[in-house]
Motif scaffolding. Structure first.
Motif, PDB file in Angstrom:
ATOM      1  N   ALA A 188     -33.443  20.333   6.869  1.00 22.46           N
ATOM      2  CA  ALA A 188     -33.693  20.155   5.445  1.00 22.46           C
ATOM      3  C   ALA A 188     -34.168  21.490   4.888  1.00 22.46           C
ATOM      4  N   VAL A 189     -33.574  21.913   3.772  1.00 23.81           N
ATOM      5  CA  VAL A 189     -33.950  23.188   3.172  1.00 23.81           C
ATOM      6  C   VAL A 189     -34.402  22.961   1.735  1.00 23.81           C
ATOM      7  N   THR A 190     -35.171  23.914   1.237  1.00 27.87           N
ATOM      8  CA  THR A 190     -35.614  23.872  -0.144  1.00 27.87           C
ATOM      9  C   THR A 190     -35.879  25.296  -0.606  1.00 27.87           C
ATOM     10  N   THR A 191     -35.796  25.527  -1.909  1.00 29.93           N
ATOM     11  CA  THR A 191     -36.052  26.854  -2.469  1.00 29.93           C
ATOM     12  C   THR A 191     -36.954  26.724  -3.685  1.00 29.93           C
ATOM     13  N   ALA A 192     -37.651  27.813  -3.987  1.00 29.89           N
ATOM     14  CA  ALA A 192     -38.497  27.856  -5.188  1.00 29.89           C
ATOM     15  C   ALA A 192     -38.717  29.302  -5.574  1.00 29.89           C
ATOM     16  N   PHE A 193     -38.907  29.537  -6.879  1.00 35.26           N
ATOM     17  CA  PHE A 193     -39.302  30.866  -7.317  1.00 35.26           C
ATOM     18  C   PHE A 193     -40.649  31.210  -6.684  1.00 35.26           C
ATOM     19  N   GLU A 194     -40.855  32.491  -6.400  1.00 30.99           N
ATOM     20  CA  GLU A 194     -42.073  32.892  -5.713  1.00 30.99           C
ATOM     21  C   GLU A 194     -43.333  32.672  -6.554  1.00 30.99           C
ATOM     22  N   ASP A 195     -43.171  32.441  -7.864  1.00 35.44           N
ATOM     23  CA  ASP A 195     -44.335  32.147  -8.692  1.00 35.44           C
ATOM     24  C   ASP A 195     -44.465  30.652  -9.012  1.00 35.44           C
ATOM     25  N   ASN A 196     -43.666  29.821  -8.351  1.00 37.12           N
ATOM     26  CA  ASN A 196     -43.784  28.368  -8.520  1.00 37.12           C
ATOM     27  C   ASN A 196     -44.776  27.851  -7.476  1.00 37.12           C
ATOM     28  N   HIS A 197     -46.048  28.049  -7.749  1.00 42.29           N
ATOM     29  CA  HIS A 197     -47.074  27.809  -6.745  1.00 42.29           C
ATOM     30  C   HIS A 197     -47.194  26.340  -6.363  1.00 42.29           C
ATOM     31  N   ALA A 198     -46.963  25.430  -7.295  1.00 39.59           N
ATOM     32  CA  ALA A 198     -47.073  24.003  -6.981  1.00 39.59           C
ATOM     33  C   ALA A 198     -46.009  23.588  -5.970  1.00 39.59           C
ATOM     34  N   SER A 199     -44.764  24.017  -6.193  1.00 41.42           N
ATOM     35  CA  SER A 199     -43.691  23.674  -5.261  1.00 41.42           C
ATOM     36  C   SER A 199     -43.920  24.315  -3.896  1.00 41.42           C
ATOM     37  N   LEU A 200     -44.339  25.569  -3.878  1.00 40.46           N
ATOM     38  CA  LEU A 200     -44.594  26.252  -2.613  1.00 40.46           C
ATOM     39  C   LEU A 200     -45.722  25.571  -1.835  1.00 40.46           C
ATOM     40  N   ALA A 201     -46.722  25.059  -2.541  1.00 37.76           N
ATOM     41  CA  ALA A 201     -47.832  24.383  -1.867  1.00 37.76           C
ATOM     42  C   ALA A 201     -47.354  23.108  -1.182  1.00 37.76           C
ATOM     43  N   VAL A 202     -46.492  22.336  -1.849  1.00 37.02           N
ATOM     44  CA  VAL A 202     -45.942  21.129  -1.232  1.00 37.02           C
ATOM     45  C   VAL A 202     -45.130  21.491   0.004  1.00 37.02           C
TER      46      VAL A 202
END
Length: 217
Positions: free
Chosen positions: A142-156
């Motif tokens: 399973a993969v996922t991506t996020a902008f490096e400043d999307n802190h909420a998504s990166l935390a999850v």
């Protein structure tokens, strides 16, 4: 709907239900989008669908779901599930696969109404679709991506145990910005016994899998 088995598919967790949306659900999800899903002046999505006036955001949600229904195929599918919390539609959790019977890889994406953020709902709904991917569909990655400043998504993503899997550059508001990619292998996934999948078997052929269950071959 007898001829659209996905309409019966759902996942339940201790606090949430994730289900294939009805037309009434789409109306309520459109209302959530119209209310806003992020702060003004910031864009967390690579496709900036959440820009524009409230009515435009609402309409884009409905149209996007119609497109995913119309183009759903075993070699290229996107399953967008409505997320219900305490009887209210609060957002969407998606999972998608290309050539899934061969690659056994899925990618996730989501959005959550701004007034429902900060309650742990985003983590729980991602955990639900990981359970669907690994326990239900037999995914290997399973993969996922996020902008490096999307802190909420990166935390999850970090909380759930994904591993770093590279970066890419995207144009956002005419400026280059880094997206970070993460990967979870099946062997790194921790099963959650309190998450249940309902009415999956009849849906499996739509994902290119045998109706009697998935094959790891």
């Amino acid at each position: 709907m007898r001829n659209w088995p996905l309409s019966e598919l759902s996942i339940t967790t201790p606090r949430l239900e994730l289900r294939h949306p009805s037309l009434d659900d789409l109306d309520e999800l459109a209302d959530r989008a119209a209310e806003g899903v992020h702060d003004a002046g910031y864009m967390p999505f690579t496709v900036p669908w959440s820009q524009g006036e409230p009515a435009e955001r609402a309409r884009s949600v409905v149209q996007y779901h119609f497109r995913t229904w119309a183009t759903f195929a075993p070699d290229d599918w996107s399953l967008q599930l409505a997320v219900v919390h305490e009887g209210r539609l609060v957002g969407v959790q998606g999972i998608a696969g290309k050539d899934f019977p061969v690659t056994r890889e899925v990618e996730s994406g989501s959005w959550l109404g701004r007034r429902f953020q900060g309650r742990g709902i985003g983590t729980e709904m991602r955990r639900a679709v990981l359970h669907l991917a690994f326990a239900g569909l037999g995914a290997r990655h399973a993969v996922t991506t996020a902008f490096e400043d999307n802190h909420a998504s990166l935390a999850v993503t970090k909380k759930l145990g994904y591993r770093e899997d590279g970066i890419a550059l995207h144009a956002r508001d005419a400026e280059p910005v880094v997206t970070r990619r993460f990967r979870m292998r099946r062997e790194d996934w921790t099963e959650s016994p309190d998450i249940k999948i309902h009415n999956l078997d009849r849906c499996l052929p739509l994902f290119g899998l045998p109706a009697s269950g998935f094959s790891e071959a």
